[in-house]
Write a protein that holds these residues in place. Sequence first.
Motif, PDB file in Angstrom:
ATOM      1  N   GLN A   1      -3.979   0.575  -2.710  1.00  0.00           N
ATOM      2  CA  GLN A   1      -3.184  -0.561  -2.859  1.00  0.00           C
ATOM      3  C   GLN A   1      -2.545  -0.579  -4.225  1.00  0.00           C
ATOM      4  N   ILE A   2      -1.089  -0.682  -4.288  1.00  0.00           N
ATOM      5  CA  ILE A   2      -0.583  -0.815  -5.677  1.00  0.00           C
ATOM      6  C   ILE A   2      -0.196  -2.106  -6.206  1.00  0.00           C
TER       7      ILE A   2
ATOM      8  N   HIS B   1       0.863  -1.273  -0.216  1.00  0.00           N
ATOM      9  CA  HIS B   1       0.091   0.004  -0.268  1.00  0.00           C
ATOM     10  C   HIS B   1       0.814   1.087   0.080  1.00  0.00           C
ATOM     11  N   ILE B   2       0.377   2.406  -0.421  1.00  0.00           N
ATOM     12  CA  ILE B   2       1.023   3.589  -0.517  1.00  0.00           C
ATOM     13  C   ILE B   2       0.198   4.504   0.124  1.00  0.00           C
ATOM     14  N   VAL B   3       0.906   5.420   1.097  1.00  0.00           N
ATOM     15  CA  VAL B   3       0.058   6.261   1.937  1.00  0.00           C
ATOM     16  C   VAL B   3       0.630   7.812   1.582  1.00  0.00           C
TER      17      VAL B   3
ATOM     18  N   PRO C   1       4.913  -3.295 -14.562  1.00  0.00           N
ATOM     19  CA  PRO C   1       5.906  -2.618 -13.610  1.00  0.00           C
ATOM     20  C   PRO C   1       6.012  -0.909 -13.880  1.00  0.00           C
ATOM     21  N   ARG C   2       5.666  -0.658 -14.862  1.00  0.00           N
ATOM     22  CA  ARG C   2       5.463   0.972 -14.951  1.00  0.00           C
ATOM     23  C   ARG C   2       4.333   1.421 -14.350  1.00  0.00           C
ATOM     24  N   TYR C   3       3.361   0.734 -14.245  1.00  0.00           N
ATOM     25  CA  TYR C   3       1.834   1.017 -13.580  1.00  0.00           C
ATOM     26  C   TYR C   3       2.382   1.302 -12.204  1.00  0.00           C
TER      27      TYR C   3
ATOM     28  N   GLN D   1       2.131   5.131 -10.313  1.00  0.00           N
ATOM     29  CA  GLN D   1       1.302   5.230  -9.115  1.00  0.00           C
ATOM     30  C   GLN D   1       2.058   6.010  -7.998  1.00  0.00           C
ATOM     31  N   MET D   2       3.433   5.492  -7.995  1.00  0.00           N
ATOM     32  CA  MET D   2       4.444   5.939  -7.041  1.00  0.00           C
ATOM     33  C   MET D   2       4.719   7.384  -7.286  1.00  0.00           C
TER      34      MET D   2
END
Length: 289
Positions: free
Chosen positions: A188-189, A170-172, A221-223, A227-228
Amino acid sequence: MPSLRDIQNKIVGVKKTKQITKAMNMVASAKLRGAQSRIERFRPYADKFHDILVDLASRSDASAHPLLEKREVIQNVGIILVTSDKGLCGSFNANLCGAAYRLARQKEAEGKTVKFICIGRKGWDFIRKTTFEIVAQYTEHMSSFDFQLAGDAGDLVIDGYLTTQFDEVHIVYGKFVNIARQEAATVQILPAETPEEPVAGASSEYVFEPSVEGLLAELLPRYVKVQMYRGLLDTSASEHAARMSAMDNATKNCDEMVCSLTLIYNKARQASITTQLMDIVGGAEALKG
């Protein structure tokens, strides 16, 4: 009651503080324009990238790529916490750290092991005081970064997922809504979320070449990195907006303090003058007697 000189020194100090907060407000405002422009230009690309990937994933099953596969047992959870490197932006970093900490505690209560990747010094300073493991940290990058930072962190996350160091990621980050509103967002990535049923009308909208599996191997992988990078851009714009608002409030508070201290100074000065007049009148009356 403090002396007149002490009150004057406080007024001078507050006025100097006001000059600093006003200058920081102007700097944050200038930086916000650039950061806001970057995230507003990148969002359409990220949204369309997500739509295409969802359509691709709806045409295949989870076995088409390891990053789509949802593991039956989720033991290790990775949380990417994106904060700023610097403070003086109100409760912005505290809200992000609080959201990440609550998510971590929730996963820990479910019997899962939580590991952190911290981007930004404030998040790293917060998490290192807890019992959670920090896999990697990227500090002193948020003031000036490009896609390379998202690429490096994305490669670390992908490698960790493929080697089962992470079963879920997950990224916050701080989502920039507008200048007055910034929210703590959790996304969630990994594994990449896919619809259970094909997207209606999507098959007539996109034509893919080569195969879906080949495109997924290239785009997934690029997705993750897209997202990041979106999280980094959102957090950067939110940081400058929060700092601009905090410094504006600080400047207003300085004005109020100056008014309050000036009132106290005038009262103390008037009391001093009254005391001196009373001494003079008393002395004159004593001479008359």
